[in-house]
Design an enzyme around this catalytic site. Structure first.
Site, PDB file in Angstrom:
ATOM      1  N   GLY A  67       2.121   2.491  10.785  1.00  0.00           N
ATOM      2  CA  GLY A  67       3.160   3.511  10.654  1.00  0.00           C
ATOM      3  C   GLY A  67       3.828   3.913  11.966  1.00  0.00           C
ATOM      4  N   SER A 111       2.886  -1.896  10.522  1.00  0.00           N
ATOM      5  CA  SER A 111       4.315  -1.972  10.844  1.00  0.00           C
ATOM      6  C   SER A 111       4.949  -3.326  10.505  1.00  0.00           C
ATOM      7  CB  SER A 111       4.553  -1.621  12.313  1.00  0.00           C
ATOM      8  OG  SER A 111       4.183  -0.283  12.556  1.00  0.00           O
ATOM      9  N   ASN A 117       0.864  -1.183   0.000  1.00  0.00           N
ATOM     10  CA  ASN A 117       0.000   0.000   0.000  1.00  0.00           C
ATOM     11  C   ASN A 117       0.899   1.231   0.000  1.00  0.00           C
ATOM     12  OD1 ASN A 117      -1.858   2.001   0.416  1.00  0.00           O
ATOM     13  ND2 ASN A 117      -2.386   1.408   2.521  1.00  0.00           N
ATOM     14  N   GLU A 128      -7.030   5.279   7.410  1.00  0.00           N
ATOM     15  CA  GLU A 128      -6.783   6.694   7.064  1.00  0.00           C
ATOM     16  C   GLU A 128      -7.994   7.287   6.351  1.00  0.00           C
ATOM     17  OE1 GLU A 128      -3.108   5.907   5.087  1.00  0.00           O
ATOM     18  OE2 GLU A 128      -2.186   5.464   7.031  1.00  0.00           O
ATOM     19  N   LYS A 155       0.120   4.246  -0.521  1.00  0.00           N
ATOM     20  CA  LYS A 155      -0.571   5.463  -0.058  1.00  0.00           C
ATOM     21  C   LYS A 155      -0.272   6.606  -1.039  1.00  0.00           C
ATOM     22  CE  LYS A 155      -0.282   3.538   4.527  1.00  0.00           C
ATOM     23  NZ  LYS A 155      -0.310   3.702   5.957  1.00  0.00           N
ATOM     24  N   HIS A 180      -9.615   1.695   4.461  1.00  0.00           N
ATOM     25  CA  HIS A 180      -8.376   1.872   5.219  1.00  0.00           C
ATOM     26  C   HIS A 180      -8.629   2.859   6.351  1.00  0.00           C
ATOM     27  CE1 HIS A 180      -4.293   3.008   6.261  1.00  0.00           C
ATOM     28  NE2 HIS A 180      -3.920   1.856   5.716  1.00  0.00           N
ATOM     29  N   GLU A 240      -5.931  -4.485  10.563  1.00  0.00           N
ATOM     30  CA  GLU A 240      -4.856  -3.519  10.796  1.00  0.00           C
ATOM     31  C   GLU A 240      -5.163  -2.721  12.056  1.00  0.00           C
ATOM     32  OE1 GLU A 240      -2.685  -2.377   6.935  1.00  0.00           O
ATOM     33  OE2 GLU A 240      -4.481  -1.162   6.997  1.00  0.00           O
TER      34      GLU A 240
HETATM   35  P1  PGA Z   1       2.553   0.454   7.703  1.00  0.00           P
HETATM   36  O1  PGA Z   1       1.150   0.722   6.957  1.00  0.00           O
HETATM   37  O2  PGA Z   1       3.091  -0.847   7.191  1.00  0.00           O
HETATM   38  O3  PGA Z   1       3.398   1.623   7.352  1.00  0.00           O
HETATM   39  O4  PGA Z   1       2.243   0.380   9.172  1.00  0.00           O
HETATM   40  C1  PGA Z   1       0.249  -0.315   6.737  1.00  0.00           C
HETATM   41  C2  PGA Z   1      -1.026   0.219   6.156  1.00  0.00           C
HETATM   42  O5  PGA Z   1      -1.405   1.363   6.462  1.00  0.00           O
HETATM   43  O6  PGA Z   1      -1.706  -0.468   5.372  1.00  0.00           O
END
Ligand code: PGA
Length: 252
Positions: free
Chosen positions: A177, A215, A11, A99, A13, A97, A171
């Site tokens: 992140g 992460s 992903n 976000e 983003k 997601h 998630e």
């Molecule tokens: P990350 O993001 O691996 O940077 O934690 C995962 C995601 O948001 O799908």
């Protein structure tokens, strides 16, 4: 529950904003022989979908979008329909997601409508669910997941062609992140709960695949990959660098 082959979904983003950079990543992917048998889906910015789909033409790598419209077509300025995604050969799409839930106020209803549009177009939805840090400390995770899943399950249970694949990415919001990863024991409990919940509340022949995201990196990947019911990763930060991503895919 589908667990094999283990799938790696990147992903990106809104992080890779240059077509040249995205294309260089894909060139490395295509050139790396060890990766030819791995199940990989890359989700770039929408504007890069078409040229990248052209670039991987004939290879077994898949390209996914990061979002789609809840509507099939019409006067929805700025939206991209599942029909348009299918038309350019896009085969996967992330929806819900955290976000998007947080910054764009997407609700469970809206996310379920998006998943429905994807089902209609035979695009595999990668639906994200997960608890906040507060839910985690209050130990209300399964309650939150149950609520997030209820509309989605309604759609699946009303779909005519139930044999379509359906990816569910767990998630934890507090793990995205942040470098924080839940214990294997905690994740095992959550994945066992999800598998049981889906089995009990959905049409039995739905092709579910459960993914973990949050992460995932070289250190965290291996123990999580061993967890029963984990059939893949949704990888954010560690998927931006080709060498890091490759290491995760080739670790096992
Ligand atoms: P990350 O993001 O691996 O940077 O934690 C995962 C995601 O948001 O799908």
């Amino acid at each position: 529950m589908v667990k094999k082959p283990f799938i790696y979904i990147a992903n990106w983003k809104m992080n890779i904003n240059s077509l040249k950079t995205a294309s260089t990543f894909f060139a490395s992917l295509i050139e790396t022989k060890e990766l030819q048998k791995s199940a990989i889906v890359i989700c770039p910015s929408d504007i890069h979908l078409y040229p990248l789909i052209q670039q991987v033409n004939g290879m077994h790598f898949n390209i996914g979008a990061q979002n789609c419209s809840a509507y099939s077509s019409g006067a929805y300025t700025g939206e991209i329909s599942a029909t348009a995604l299918a038309d350019i050969g896009c085969t996967y799409c992330i929806v819900g997601h955290s976000e998007r839930r947080l910054y764009f106020h997407e609700t469970d209803d809206l996310i379920a409508q998006k998943a429905q549009q994807l089902f209609i177009q035979n695009i595999t939805p990668i639906i994200c669910i997960g608890e906040s840090e507060k839910d985690y400390t209050d130990k209300t995770t399964t309650k939150v997941l149950q609520k997030q899943l209820s509309k989605i399950l309604e759609i699946i249970n009303h779909a005519h062609d139930i044999q379509k694949p359906f990816y569910l990415a767990y998630e934890p919001v507090w793990a995205i992140g942040t470098g924080k990863v839940a214990s294997v024991q905690y994740l095992q409990e959550i994945f066992d709960w999800m598998a049981k919940h889906l089995e009990e509340n959905s049409h039995s022949s739905t092709l579910f695949r459960l993914l973990y995201g949050g992460s995932v990196d070289e250190q965290s990947a291996e123990p999580i990959r061993q967890i029963k019911h984990v059939g893949g990763f949704l990888i954010g930060s560690a998927s931006l660098d080709f060498q890091k991503f490759k290491k995760i895919v080739l670790l096992h």
